[in-house]
Design a protein around this motif. Structure first.
Motif, PDB file in Angstrom:
ATOM      1  N   GLY A  23       0.838  -1.190   0.000  1.00 33.45           N
ATOM      2  CA  GLY A  23       0.000   0.000   0.000  1.00 33.45           C
ATOM      3  C   GLY A  23       0.871   1.236   0.000  1.00 33.45           C
ATOM      4  N   ALA A  24       0.365   2.327  -0.537  1.00 32.15           N
ATOM      5  CA  ALA A  24       1.132   3.567  -0.612  1.00 32.15           C
ATOM      6  C   ALA A  24       0.320   4.720  -0.026  1.00 32.15           C
ATOM      7  CB  ALA A  24       1.505   3.880  -2.054  1.00 32.15           C
ATOM      8  N   ILE A  25       0.984   5.548   0.765  1.00 31.67           N
ATOM      9  CA  ILE A  25       0.409   6.791   1.265  1.00 31.67           C
ATOM     10  C   ILE A  25       0.933   7.886   0.345  1.00 31.67           C
ATOM     11  CG2 ILE A  25       0.193   8.365   3.219  1.00 31.67           C
ATOM     12  CD1 ILE A  25      -0.886   5.564   3.828  1.00 31.67           C
ATOM     13  N   LEU A  26       0.021   8.590  -0.305  1.00 30.60           N
ATOM     14  CA  LEU A  26       0.398   9.587  -1.296  1.00 30.60           C
ATOM     15  C   LEU A  26       0.014  10.987  -0.840  1.00 30.60           C
ATOM     16  CD1 LEU A  26      -0.880   7.694  -4.461  1.00 30.60           C
ATOM     17  CD2 LEU A  26       1.423   7.678  -3.508  1.00 30.60           C
ATOM     18  N   GLN A  27       0.822  11.963  -1.243  1.00 29.27           N
ATOM     19  CA  GLN A  27       0.551  13.358  -0.929  1.00 29.27           C
ATOM     20  C   GLN A  27       0.643  14.163  -2.220  1.00 29.27           C
ATOM     21  OE1 GLN A  27       3.337  15.143   1.790  1.00 29.27           O
ATOM     22  NE2 GLN A  27       1.950  16.817   2.246  1.00 29.27           N
ATOM     23  N   VAL A  28      -0.438  14.861  -2.560  1.00 25.37           N
ATOM     24  CA  VAL A  28      -0.452  15.697  -3.754  1.00 25.37           C
ATOM     25  C   VAL A  28       0.377  16.948  -3.475  1.00 25.37           C
ATOM     26  CG1 VAL A  28      -1.894  16.977  -5.378  1.00 25.37           C
ATOM     27  CG2 VAL A  28      -2.732  14.844  -4.394  1.00 25.37           C
ATOM     28  N   THR A  29       1.273  17.271  -4.385  1.00 25.72           N
ATOM     29  CA  THR A  29       2.129  18.451  -4.234  1.00 25.72           C
ATOM     30  C   THR A  29       1.592  19.588  -5.107  1.00 25.72           C
ATOM     31  OG1 THR A  29       3.600  17.880  -6.056  1.00 25.72           O
ATOM     32  CG2 THR A  29       4.137  16.948  -3.882  1.00 25.72           C
ATOM     33  N   ASP A  30       2.206  20.743  -4.990  1.00 21.65           N
ATOM     34  CA  ASP A  30       1.844  21.886  -5.834  1.00 21.65           C
ATOM     35  C   ASP A  30       2.599  21.864  -7.160  1.00 21.65           C
ATOM     36  OD1 ASP A  30       0.140  22.871  -3.897  1.00 21.65           O
ATOM     37  OD2 ASP A  30       1.716  24.054  -2.936  1.00 21.65           O
ATOM     38  N   ARG A  31       3.538  20.938  -7.300  1.00 18.78           N
ATOM     39  CA  ARG A  31       4.338  20.871  -8.524  1.00 18.78           C
ATOM     40  C   ARG A  31       3.499  20.315  -9.671  1.00 18.78           C
ATOM     41  NH1 ARG A  31       8.767  17.699  -5.625  1.00 18.78           N
ATOM     42  NH2 ARG A  31       7.796  16.150  -6.912  1.00 18.78           N
ATOM     43  N   VAL A  32       3.763  20.840 -10.853  1.00 18.49           N
ATOM     44  CA  VAL A  32       3.028  20.429 -12.048  1.00 18.49           C
ATOM     45  C   VAL A  32       4.033  20.124 -13.148  1.00 18.49           C
ATOM     46  CG1 VAL A  32       1.414  21.218 -13.825  1.00 18.49           C
ATOM     47  CG2 VAL A  32       1.038  21.838 -11.440  1.00 18.49           C
ATOM     48  N   GLU A  33       3.748  19.097 -13.912  1.00 21.30           N
ATOM     49  CA  GLU A  33       4.568  18.756 -15.067  1.00 21.30           C
ATOM     50  C   GLU A  33       3.692  18.954 -16.296  1.00 21.30           C
ATOM     51  OE1 GLU A  33       5.638  14.528 -16.603  1.00 21.30           O
ATOM     52  OE2 GLU A  33       7.185  15.117 -15.164  1.00 21.30           O
ATOM     53  N   ASN A  34       4.127  19.800 -17.204  1.00 16.35           N
ATOM     54  CA  ASN A  34       3.360  20.030 -18.425  1.00 16.35           C
ATOM     55  C   ASN A  34       3.849  19.082 -19.501  1.00 16.35           C
ATOM     56  OD1 ASN A  34       1.567  22.147 -17.692  1.00 16.35           O
ATOM     57  ND2 ASN A  34       3.336  23.510 -17.607  1.00 16.35           N
ATOM     58  N   ARG A  35       2.925  18.331 -20.046  1.00 16.65           N
ATOM     59  CA  ARG A  35       3.228  17.398 -21.118  1.00 16.65           C
ATOM     60  C   ARG A  35       2.218  17.638 -22.224  1.00 16.65           C
ATOM     61  NH1 ARG A  35       2.975  11.659 -18.550  1.00 16.65           N
ATOM     62  NH2 ARG A  35       3.959  11.088 -20.478  1.00 16.65           N
ATOM     63  N   THR A  36       2.554  17.186 -23.394  1.00 16.04           N
ATOM     64  CA  THR A  36       1.563  17.276 -24.464  1.00 16.04           C
ATOM     65  C   THR A  36       0.723  16.019 -24.441  1.00 16.04           C
ATOM     66  OG1 THR A  36       3.010  16.248 -26.081  1.00 16.04           O
ATOM     67  CG2 THR A  36       3.114  18.660 -25.892  1.00 16.04           C
ATOM     68  N   ALA A  37      -0.445  16.108 -24.976  1.00 14.25           N
ATOM     69  CA  ALA A  37      -1.334  14.953 -25.028  1.00 14.25           C
ATOM     70  C   ALA A  37      -0.707  13.845 -25.851  1.00 14.25           C
ATOM     71  CB  ALA A  37      -2.689  15.349 -25.600  1.00 14.25           C
ATOM     72  N   LEU A  38       0.153  14.218 -26.795  1.00 12.09           N
ATOM     73  CA  LEU A  38       0.788  13.209 -27.634  1.00 12.09           C
ATOM     74  C   LEU A  38       1.693  12.296 -26.818  1.00 12.09           C
ATOM     75  CD1 LEU A  38       1.693  15.287 -30.806  1.00 12.09           C
ATOM     76  CD2 LEU A  38      -0.249  13.780 -30.441  1.00 12.09           C
ATOM     77  N   ASP A  39       2.294  12.817 -25.767  1.00 17.51           N
ATOM     78  CA  ASP A  39       3.184  12.012 -24.931  1.00 17.51           C
ATOM     79  C   ASP A  39       2.430  10.890 -24.232  1.00 17.51           C
ATOM     80  OD1 ASP A  39       5.256  13.669 -25.617  1.00 17.51           O
ATOM     81  OD2 ASP A  39       5.107  14.884 -23.790  1.00 17.51           O
ATOM     82  N   THR A  40       1.128  11.028 -24.079  1.00 18.17           N
ATOM     83  CA  THR A  40       0.359  10.072 -23.291  1.00 18.17           C
ATOM     84  C   THR A  40      -0.432   9.090 -24.140  1.00 18.17           C
ATOM     85  OG1 THR A  40      -1.519  11.573 -23.159  1.00 18.17           O
ATOM     86  CG2 THR A  40       0.143  11.728 -21.405  1.00 18.17           C
ATOM     87  N   ARG A  41      -0.333   9.162 -25.466  1.00 22.10           N
ATOM     88  CA  ARG A  41      -1.112   8.281 -26.326  1.00 22.10           C
ATOM     89  C   ARG A  41      -0.221   7.266 -27.025  1.00 22.10           C
ATOM     90  NH1 ARG A  41      -3.825  13.267 -27.166  1.00 22.10           N
ATOM     91  NH2 ARG A  41      -5.955  13.126 -26.429  1.00 22.10           N
ATOM     92  N   LEU A  42      -0.846   6.239 -27.568  1.00 24.16           N
ATOM     93  CA  LEU A  42      -0.119   5.232 -28.338  1.00 24.16           C
ATOM     94  C   LEU A  42       0.382   5.848 -29.641  1.00 24.16           C
ATOM     95  CD1 LEU A  42      -2.576   2.253 -27.872  1.00 24.16           C
ATOM     96  CD2 LEU A  42      -0.418   2.655 -26.676  1.00 24.16           C
ATOM     97  N   GLU A  43       1.413   5.242 -30.227  1.00 23.23           N
ATOM     98  CA  GLU A  43       2.035   5.808 -31.424  1.00 23.23           C
ATOM     99  C   GLU A  43       1.062   5.964 -32.576  1.00 23.23           C
ATOM    100  OE1 GLU A  43       5.647   3.925 -32.642  1.00 23.23           O
ATOM    101  OE2 GLU A  43       6.380   3.859 -30.589  1.00 23.23           O
TER     102      GLU A  43
END
Length: 148
Positions: free
Chosen positions: A68-88
């Motif tokens: 199990g993992a205890i997670l904490q949301v941070t204020d940091r943001v990573e900007n990515r393009t939608a293309l980075d998250t899709r299949l080729e």
């Protein structure tokens, strides 16, 4: 979207306790032993009195090879393009769009969950938390597991 990263500080080992109560507070208390003193009797049953009510516990271990993992949301943001998250093959068809990904840090880990309840123990099939853990893991394995 969220991205999980290990925290820069070492991950703490902990045991989450689920209480049958709502407490409008989220933080440390000065003297936890004053309010929370679980006791185990000769039969191996662990009980505690919390705000005048007797609670009994059930320990739900996570299945082997799970943590199990205890997670904490941070204020940091990573900007990515939608293309980075899709299949080729989808990449060629889609236009680029910015996707904001919040960084979530793992600050703790656990191997078991303690569920406290009023009026005695429940069987594993009746306990909604035990049932939920089992169903969630079965669902995750069906989605991410190997066909073998």
């Amino acid at each position: 979207m969220l991205k999980i990263q290990n925290s820069s500080r070492p991950s703490q080992k902990c045991t989450p306790n689920l209480l049958p109560a709502r407490i409008d507070y989220n933080g440390a208390i000065a003297t936890p032993e004053r309010y929370w003193k679980p006791e185990t009797d000769e039969k191996g049953e662990t009980t505690v009195h919390f705000r005048g009510r007797k609670l009994t516990s059930d320990v739900l271990p996570l299945p082997e090879n799970y943590t199990g993992a205890i997670l904490q949301v941070t204020d940091r943001v990573e900007n990515r393009t939608a293309l980075d998250t899709r299949l080729e093959e989808e990449e060629e068809e889609e236009e680029e769009e910015k996707v904001e990904t919040k960084i979530v840090e793992q600050v703790g880990a656990f191997e078991k969950v303690v569920v406290w309840q009023h009026g005695g123990r429940l069987e594993g099939t009746e306990d909604p938390y035990a049932k939920g853990i089992g169903e969630w893991i079965a669902f995750a394995e069906a989605i991410h597991g190997n066909d073998e």
